[in-house]
Design an enzyme around this catalytic site. Structure first.
Site, short mmCIF file in Angstrom:
data_model
loop_
_atom_site.label_atom_id
_atom_site.label_comp_id
_atom_site.label_asym_id
_atom_site.label_seq_id
_atom_site.Cartn_x
_atom_site.Cartn_y
_atom_site.Cartn_z
N ARG A 136 0.85 -1.19 0.00
CA ARG A 136 0.00 0.00 0.00
C ARG A 136 0.88 1.23 0.00
O ARG A 136 1.74 1.39 0.86
CB ARG A 136 -0.87 0.03 1.26
CG ARG A 136 -1.93 -1.00 1.28
CD ARG A 136 -3.02 -0.66 2.25
NE ARG A 136 -2.58 -0.12 3.52
CZ ARG A 136 -3.41 0.27 4.47
NH1 ARG A 136 -4.71 0.21 4.29
NH2 ARG A 136 -2.96 0.74 5.61
N THR B 297 -1.23 7.44 -0.56
CA THR B 297 -2.56 7.27 -1.17
C THR B 297 -3.33 6.09 -0.57
O THR B 297 -4.54 6.00 -0.74
CB THR B 297 -2.43 7.01 -2.68
OG1 THR B 297 -1.76 5.75 -2.86
CG2 THR B 297 -1.63 8.09 -3.38
N ASP C 129 0.57 -3.33 11.97
CA ASP C 129 1.01 -3.73 10.62
C ASP C 129 1.39 -5.21 10.62
O ASP C 129 2.38 -5.62 11.24
CB ASP C 129 2.22 -2.86 10.22
CG ASP C 129 2.56 -3.05 8.74
OD1 ASP C 129 2.54 -2.07 8.00
OD2 ASP C 129 2.85 -4.22 8.35
N ASP D 93 4.95 -6.19 9.17
CA ASP D 93 6.03 -5.81 10.08
C ASP D 93 6.07 -6.71 11.31
O ASP D 93 7.14 -7.10 11.78
CB ASP D 93 5.86 -4.35 10.52
CG ASP D 93 6.26 -3.38 9.42
OD1 ASP D 93 6.93 -3.81 8.45
OD2 ASP D 93 5.90 -2.19 9.52
C1 PRP Z 1 -1.13 -4.98 4.24
C2 PRP Z 1 -1.93 -6.25 4.30
C3 PRP Z 1 -2.75 -6.18 3.05
C4 PRP Z 1 -3.03 -4.70 2.92
C5 PRP Z 1 -4.42 -4.44 3.41
O1 PRP Z 1 -0.06 -5.10 3.38
O2 PRP Z 1 -1.13 -7.41 4.39
O3 PRP Z 1 -2.10 -6.67 1.90
O4 PRP Z 1 -2.10 -4.03 3.78
O5 PRP Z 1 -4.76 -3.13 3.20
P1 PRP Z 1 -5.88 -2.68 2.14
O6 PRP Z 1 -7.05 -3.58 2.38
O7 PRP Z 1 -6.16 -1.26 2.53
O8 PRP Z 1 -5.32 -2.82 0.78
P2 PRP Z 1 1.01 -3.93 3.20
O9 PRP Z 1 0.62 -3.06 2.07
O10 PRP Z 1 1.27 -3.27 4.51
O11 PRP Z 1 2.28 -4.72 2.70
P3 PRP Z 1 3.20 -5.77 3.48
O12 PRP Z 1 2.37 -7.03 3.68
O13 PRP Z 1 4.34 -5.97 2.56
O14 PRP Z 1 3.61 -5.17 4.80
N1 URA Z 2 -2.38 -3.43 6.76
C1 URA Z 2 -2.02 -3.89 7.98
O1 URA Z 2 -1.04 -4.64 8.11
N2 URA Z 2 -2.73 -3.49 9.04
C2 URA Z 2 -3.80 -2.69 8.94
O2 URA Z 2 -4.43 -2.36 9.96
C3 URA Z 2 -4.17 -2.22 7.67
C4 URA Z 2 -3.45 -2.62 6.59
#
Ligand code: PRP
Ligand code: URA
Length: 212
Positions: A107, A111, A203, A206
């Site tokens: 994400r 944005t 997160d 993370d």
């Molecule tokens: C997180 C999560 C989803 C997304 C959800 O990933 O694992 O993929 O956010 O958010 P959304 O419904 O608003 O799209 P992130 O983008 O943080 O990436 P990561 O798993 O690499 O940390």
């Molecule tokens: N992605 C995450 O990992 N946590 C949230 O709460 C939203 C998006």
């Protein structure tokens, strides 16, 4: 949620409530977080596979011939990177013959829209039931994009498995893809100004990989 979605399968099991509560706690370290994600994925995965089609075939036990019931269609597990990776091992225990396709999305922090950086799916993906894995369903942007990728590659039967979801994400997925089933461990209150789920767990990527 006020709207009743027939394709939303919200888990209500004491083990899932217990394990998700431990997952949410800020003192849960990465090792325990990974273990819990694995255990929860196994429990939700069991429900998400409940309606997989079977075909009958003759088998012979040490006692006598009988009819066996076998999965009719193969599965492709599709973790959304990174956090979806934490759910793959458990699902492979349930479905060891599955192939695994990967969709890389993150994400954009400004944005909050998903940005694609990787996609590798098995060549026969369109003949399989696709099960998209991601612990978090926040705005739904990532899930909607992942499902779009799969549909563009000809996949017709898609299930989405999430551990924690916000009502906004559930709505977004069903608006874009009303033919998909969502299997959700817990439905939370909503999103904060940065599109993080409340109360959520922070997160997920993370916490899984210790990159906080
Ligand atoms: C997180 C999560 C989803 C997304 C959800 O990933 O694992 O993929 O956010 O958010 P959304 O419904 O608003 O799209 P992130 O983008 O943080 O990436 P990561 O798993 O690499 O940390
Ligand atoms: N992605 C995450 O990992 N946590 C949230 O709460 C939203 C998006």
């Amino acid at each position: 949620m006020s709207v009743n979605y027939p394709r939303l399968h919200l888990m209500d099991h004491p083990l899932i409530h217990h394990k998700i509560s431990m997952l949410r706690m800020q003192e849960t370290n990465s090792k325990d977080f990974r273990q819990l994600v694995n255990e929860i994925a196994l429990l939700i995965g069991y429900e998400a596979t409940r309606d997989l089609e079977l075909h009958d075939a003759p088998i012979v036990t040490p006692m006598m011939p009988t009819t066996g019931h076998f999965l009719a269609k193969n599965v492709c597990l599709v973790p959304v990177l990174r956090a979806g990776l934490g759910m793959v091992d458990a699902m492979l225990e349930l479905l060891p013959a599955s192939r695994v396709g990967h969709i890389g999305l993150y994400r954009d922090p400004v944005t909050t829209r998903p940005v694609e950086y990787y996609c590798k799916l098995p060549p026969d993906v369109k003949e399989r039931v696709a099960i998209v894995l991601d612990p978090m369903l926040a705005t739904g942007g990532s899930a909607v994009a992942a499902i779009e990728f799969l549909k563009k590659r000809g996949v017709t039967r898609i299930k989405l498995v999430n551990i924690i979801g916000a009502p906004e994400g559930v709505k977004a997925v069903f608006e874009a893809h009303p033919d998909v089933d969502i299997y959700l461990g817990a439905l939370d209150e909503g999103l904060n100004d940065h599109a993080y789920i409340l109360p959520g767990l922070g997160d997920a990527g993370d916490r899984l990989f210790g990159t906080l």
